[in-house]
Write a protein that holds these residues in place. Structure first.
Motif, PDB file in Angstrom:
ATOM      1  N   UNK A 104     -86.176 -12.709 -39.284  1.00  0.00           N
ATOM      2  CA  UNK A 104     -86.662 -11.864 -38.190  1.00  0.00           C
ATOM      3  C   UNK A 104     -85.872 -12.132 -36.915  1.00  0.00           C
ATOM      4  N   UNK A 105     -85.634 -13.401 -36.616  1.00  0.00           N
ATOM      5  CA  UNK A 105     -84.863 -13.743 -35.416  1.00  0.00           C
ATOM      6  C   UNK A 105     -83.427 -13.212 -35.527  1.00  0.00           C
ATOM      7  N   UNK A 106     -82.862 -13.255 -36.728  1.00  0.00           N
ATOM      8  CA  UNK A 106     -81.491 -12.764 -36.917  1.00  0.00           C
ATOM      9  C   UNK A 106     -81.392 -11.273 -36.656  1.00  0.00           C
ATOM     10  N   UNK A 107     -82.469 -10.547 -36.903  1.00  0.00           N
ATOM     11  CA  UNK A 107     -82.487  -9.115 -36.648  1.00  0.00           C
ATOM     12  C   UNK A 107     -82.688  -8.829 -35.158  1.00  0.00           C
ATOM     13  N   UNK A 108     -83.608  -9.551 -34.526  1.00  0.00           N
ATOM     14  CA  UNK A 108     -84.054  -9.210 -33.178  1.00  0.00           C
ATOM     15  C   UNK A 108     -83.214  -9.838 -32.072  1.00  0.00           C
ATOM     16  N   UNK A 109     -82.934 -11.125 -32.169  1.00  0.00           N
ATOM     17  CA  UNK A 109     -82.407 -11.826 -30.994  1.00  0.00           C
ATOM     18  C   UNK A 109     -80.946 -11.500 -30.645  1.00  0.00           C
ATOM     19  N   UNK A 110     -80.041 -11.284 -31.599  1.00  0.00           N
ATOM     20  CA  UNK A 110     -78.698 -10.842 -31.174  1.00  0.00           C
ATOM     21  C   UNK A 110     -78.742  -9.493 -30.447  1.00  0.00           C
ATOM     22  N   UNK A 111     -79.569  -8.583 -30.949  1.00  0.00           N
ATOM     23  CA  UNK A 111     -79.714  -7.292 -30.265  1.00  0.00           C
ATOM     24  C   UNK A 111     -80.322  -7.483 -28.886  1.00  0.00           C
ATOM     25  N   UNK A 112     -81.300  -8.386 -28.777  1.00  0.00           N
ATOM     26  CA  UNK A 112     -81.918  -8.653 -27.477  1.00  0.00           C
ATOM     27  C   UNK A 112     -80.889  -9.221 -26.500  1.00  0.00           C
ATOM     28  N   UNK A 113     -80.035 -10.104 -26.990  1.00  0.00           N
ATOM     29  CA  UNK A 113     -79.008 -10.691 -26.119  1.00  0.00           C
ATOM     30  C   UNK A 113     -78.046  -9.612 -25.623  1.00  0.00           C
TER      31      UNK A 113
END
Length: 256
Positions: A104-113
């Motif tokens: 889940x973090x791999x999907x969300x956090x790069x996009x968030x950054x």
């Protein structure tokens, strides 16, 4: 998403029964023998039912006429509930959860950054800086402080996207990240998470979405490596092997 804060006999009963269910000591589909539990726990049936109301709200149990109170299937549990997550960790059943969290973090956090780099305001940078400073102060200190600082930083990152739906992703990320952080920081107090987080923040400050994306991928790879180190003793994972599930390391992605 807050943890249940009941205390005394009522809170202890919720804790005991919830832990039994999540650990599998009381199986899915099993009907609870309330008179037996009442005797075992030295509780009135009324008091026991009050505790079960809390577990009903978490999706763990339900009641039907003629069947009584029973444990619901796992796919109906509120697996993002703070207590349910904690009970999974206590039961030693966290591996699957941690794998799912990494994905889940791999999907969300790069996009968030990337979005944060494009949209951040000065107040966003102040919040990220403050969390990073707290993170630095917590290195080698109280693991709870380290975990809270990390949560504050990741929360500030989501806020900096200025996307209301992404901000609400904290509902999915924070409970699991909190338990993951406590596990890592309790067993690896000497680790310094500041450099990997600072690299992301520097890219956000420079308004460089591509660099923010790369830095976040590196942060997630380090996070996965840190977790493997404390859970399996694996100290060899670096580079591509350290990338969390769902993340393709930068040096393996096709050039555009």
């Amino acid at each position: 998403m807050a943890a249940y804060i009941g205390r005394g006999v009522h809170g202890n009963t919720v804790e005991l029964l919830g832990a039994r269910i999540v650990s599998g000591a009381v199986a899915e589909g099993e009907t609870l023998d309330l008179p037996r539990l009442s005797t075992e726990l030295d509780l009135s049936i009324t008091a026991l039912r009050e505790a079960l109301k809390v577990l009903t709200a978490k999706g763990l149990v339900d009641a039907r006429q003629r069947r009584g109170t029973f444990v619901r299937p796992r796919d109906t549990w509120n697996l993002l509930d703070v207590d349910v997550i904690r009970w999974q960790f206590a039961a030693g059943a966290a591996d699957g959860f941690l794998r799912d969290l990494a994905e889940v973090r791999a999907v969300i956090e790069p996009a968030a950054a990337r979005l944060a780099a494009a949209r951040r305001t000065e107040s966003d940078l102040i919040a990220l800086d403050a969390a990073l400073t707290a993170m630095g102060r917590a290195v080698g200190g109280d693991p709870a402080d380290a975990a809270e600082a990390d949560l504050a930083w990741h929360r500030a990152l989501l806020v900096a996207t200025h996307n209301e739906m992404l901000v609400r992703m904290e509902i999915f990320i924070e409970p699991g990240l909190s338990e993951r952080d406590r596990l890592v920081h309790h067993q690896s107090a000497e680790d310094d998470p500041v450099p990997s987080h600072r690299a992301v923040l520097d890219a956000i400050r420079a308004q460089d979405p591509a660099a923010a994306n790369e830095a976040m991928l590196a942060l997630l790879a380090k996070s996965d490596s840190d977790l493997r180190r404390v859970t399996t003793g694996d100290t060899s994972s670096t580079g591509a092997e350290a990338a969390p599930a769902g993340v393709v390391p930068p040096n393996e992605r096709e050039s555009s």
